[in-house]
Write an enzyme that holds these catalytic residues in place. Sequence first.
Site, mmCIF file in Angstrom:
data_model
loop_
_atom_site.group_PDB
_atom_site.id
_atom_site.type_symbol
_atom_site.label_atom_id
_atom_site.label_comp_id
_atom_site.label_asym_id
_atom_site.label_seq_id
_atom_site.Cartn_x
_atom_site.Cartn_y
_atom_site.Cartn_z
ATOM 1 N N CYS A 230 -11.009 2.537 -5.162
ATOM 2 C CA CYS A 230 -11.305 2.052 -3.819
ATOM 3 C C CYS A 230 -11.559 3.195 -2.856
ATOM 4 C CB CYS A 230 -10.174 1.165 -3.313
ATOM 5 S SG CYS A 230 -8.556 1.945 -3.359
ATOM 6 N N GLU B 277 -5.455 -4.925 0.700
ATOM 7 C CA GLU B 277 -6.016 -3.585 0.445
ATOM 8 C C GLU B 277 -7.303 -3.821 -0.310
ATOM 9 O OE1 GLU B 277 -7.432 -0.676 -1.053
ATOM 10 O OE2 GLU B 277 -5.709 -0.274 -2.348
#
Length: 470
Positions: A270, A236
């Site tokens: 993110c 990720e």
Amino acid sequence: MASSKPVLTTISPITQKPIHTRDELTSDQIPALVEASKAAFAKFKASHDLAARQELVAKALDLLESQADDLARDLTEQMGRPIQYCAGEIKTAVRRGRYMLKVSSDVLKDTPGDEEAGFTRYIRKEALGTILVIFAWNYPYLILVNSLVPALLAGNTLILKPSPQTPTIPETFLHVLEQVGLPKNVVQVAHCGSPDTLATLIATPGINSVTFTGSVAGGLATQQAAAKRVIPVGLELGGNDPAYIRPDVDIKWAAGEIVDGAVFNSGQSCCSIERVYVHQDVYDKFVDAVVEVVNGYKLGDPFSGSSHLGPVISLKSAQNIRAHIEEALRSGAKSLTPDVFKEGEALGETFVRPEILVDVNHSMRVMKEETFGPVIPIQKVTSDEEAISLMNDSDLGLTASIWTRDIATGEKLSESVEAGTVFVNRADYPSPDLAWTGWKNSGRGQTLSKFGFDQFVRLKNFHLKQAPTS
């Protein structure tokens, strides 16, 4: 004279002074660490069925939630987020964990094959063994729970490798789990700052899966370290997440949502909004509204209880953010940030003000790369088609958002957006019932949802044929 043990030091993003030290994992300690996990796995598998594991996780989540307000200070101290927002991360992590707990019985049950006289066939999901979880500092409880809860429910043992910036978070989680009866070494914490040592750990037989949350460069290094082994690697990674403002939207409302999505946690998410495209029909009004919203924000002491933004994580991060801004300004961009942040900026170099940039384009790093800071670059577009083309002009694809009153059109446009999650009239929110997954260089694999268990199990088929009786 014998050499001293290597030590990791956590530097406060607020004061730039040391606040924690931890003994660093060394290569010669890795075999014992992994062997302890392997031994714990065998005992855990024999002693704890799914119901017992569910009971452990449920109790741990309850206990963690009860301590959320007390634990908030640790988060503020280690990563600088204003304290009034930190208990919310822990409580959100608990809600995610409870969702995965809720679906675990259905997800982990056997899957029957087609019925056929004389045969019994089914597929079982079995634990992999030891899972190495490498996770970032920016939302440490949320990121950790994404892997820890489904991996533990599936019956695995875990080694948790946190960022050196937030060393206490896995220790807190481990303490909570031990308080509710988790057997020794089912979960272990390994503090590691050396890339070479981490690569050795990843390459060690007995590590059966790796999940990594962090930068693209870190993800590629993790993948390379595992390249000679046949194990799952979940990544990720970063995002350069776009937002598109259509002309039919409520301008004042959208401006407030965009600013929050871009600068909450000082833009260190993110999936924060990194670039904004606005239809030319409402561009000027939208820009004015964003300036008005930002004018109401306060940059300051994260322990004050009144600051919207605190410092970014480090001097290096602050320098990178300002370099993106300065390059854009040299290339023709213009800053519209209201002059209300001087008091906050005076607190130190890591206190980076929210920056509104206009007259930007895709020749600038601030539009093409992940800035990971409180920056709102706004570019004018002439049509839906131009907006979608620019949104897709990136090697990252984590999330994207479209803002419109016309939900049907928003949904239709979403089909052309290259991202793992596309929001309409929302941003910066991983929903636990949806798979959290990146496209392009934003990663591979997934967490959350019923699919978030997949990287922590392997399939075993049972094919049984009735033997003749005569």
